[in-house]
Design a protein around this motif. Sequence first.
Motif, short mmCIF file in Angstrom:
data_model
loop_
_atom_site.label_atom_id
_atom_site.label_comp_id
_atom_site.label_asym_id
_atom_site.label_seq_id
_atom_site.Cartn_x
_atom_site.Cartn_y
_atom_site.Cartn_z
N CYS A 215 85.60 -66.44 -84.79
CA CYS A 215 86.52 -65.67 -84.02
C CYS A 215 86.33 -64.30 -83.56
O CYS A 215 86.69 -63.33 -83.21
N ILE A 225 87.24 -70.42 -73.01
CA ILE A 225 88.62 -70.52 -73.72
C ILE A 225 89.01 -71.24 -73.76
O ILE A 225 90.14 -71.24 -72.69
N ARG A 226 90.00 -72.22 -74.66
CA ARG A 226 90.99 -73.71 -74.83
C ARG A 226 91.87 -73.31 -75.69
O ARG A 226 91.28 -73.34 -76.90
N LEU A 227 92.83 -73.07 -75.03
CA LEU A 227 94.17 -72.37 -76.30
C LEU A 227 93.58 -71.53 -76.88
O LEU A 227 94.27 -71.56 -78.58
N GLY A 228 92.81 -70.06 -76.75
CA GLY A 228 92.72 -69.39 -78.02
C GLY A 228 91.42 -69.58 -78.65
O GLY A 228 91.06 -68.96 -79.66
N LEU A 229 90.85 -70.82 -78.86
CA LEU A 229 89.14 -71.49 -79.16
C LEU A 229 88.39 -71.34 -78.48
O LEU A 229 88.37 -71.85 -77.00
N THR A 230 87.49 -71.06 -78.87
CA THR A 230 85.58 -71.67 -78.07
C THR A 230 85.42 -72.60 -78.66
O THR A 230 85.69 -73.23 -78.90
N HIS A 233 84.61 -73.60 -81.90
CA HIS A 233 85.94 -73.94 -82.86
C HIS A 233 86.58 -75.18 -82.71
O HIS A 233 85.84 -76.15 -83.15
#
Length: 263
Positions: A215, A225-230, A233
């Motif tokens: 984060c 970054i996919r759907l706000g996730l690295t 993640h």
Amino acid sequence: MHPVAFQLGPLTVHWYGVLVALGFLLGLWNAARRAPAAGLSGEAVADMGPWLIVGAVLGARLLYVLTYWREQFARAPWWEVLMVHHGGLVFYGGLAGAVLAGLVFLHRRKLPVWRTADVLAPGIALGYAVGRWGCLLNGCCYGRVCDLRWAVRYPPDNPLGPPTFPVHPSQVYDSLLSFGLYGALAWLFRRRRFDGQVFGAYLIGYALTRSVVECFRGDYPPEHIRLGLTPGHWTSLLVFLAGFTVLYTRARTAAPPGPNRTN
């Protein structure tokens, strides 16, 4: 940022390599010291060292190259793939590579897989905690921009980080959480109820701590970054599920653990 530890004539020794190597040796020493408490030979665990380090480096570098092929390697000279001292090791790839190499070693030596994994797990967390300071000095794996009092700045010529913006010391966050994880795993090892419990707990614990640190990371290209996730993640989610599966299946099928004297 101070990436260079010292110079020996034409040879430049980087802090990244020094601290990653130190972390590996410390983790292996810790595991060898713990081995007799599980009825294993400390010498046998130490003998795994060359297998684990080769598997870890190959796996970590391979995953990094595959992840950043377009950005860093597609147009670079082929030998840049081998420049590990520049940074560019993905821990999850290293973990997978070390697991595969370790399984080959354990099969050849006819050693118990899950019990050995429990012996190694706390040392993995300890070694990782030390190695992350190499990332801090190298300037890789840096955090998002922030204005906190403990923010770090990198010089304008840093090829791996932002020029002068203050950023989260995400490497330090990762290290401190991993030291805490090591303490928790060392405590659990003395109280484990079945072989594989400590390793399963390590997978879950590291996935959770890594997800927290992700984060604060700021070094990923936007297209990663996919759907706000690295990527970290997403991989952590898979590792968390793997750890849960290990605990669930081993709790149902495993016999009680081997000898468990104080370590």
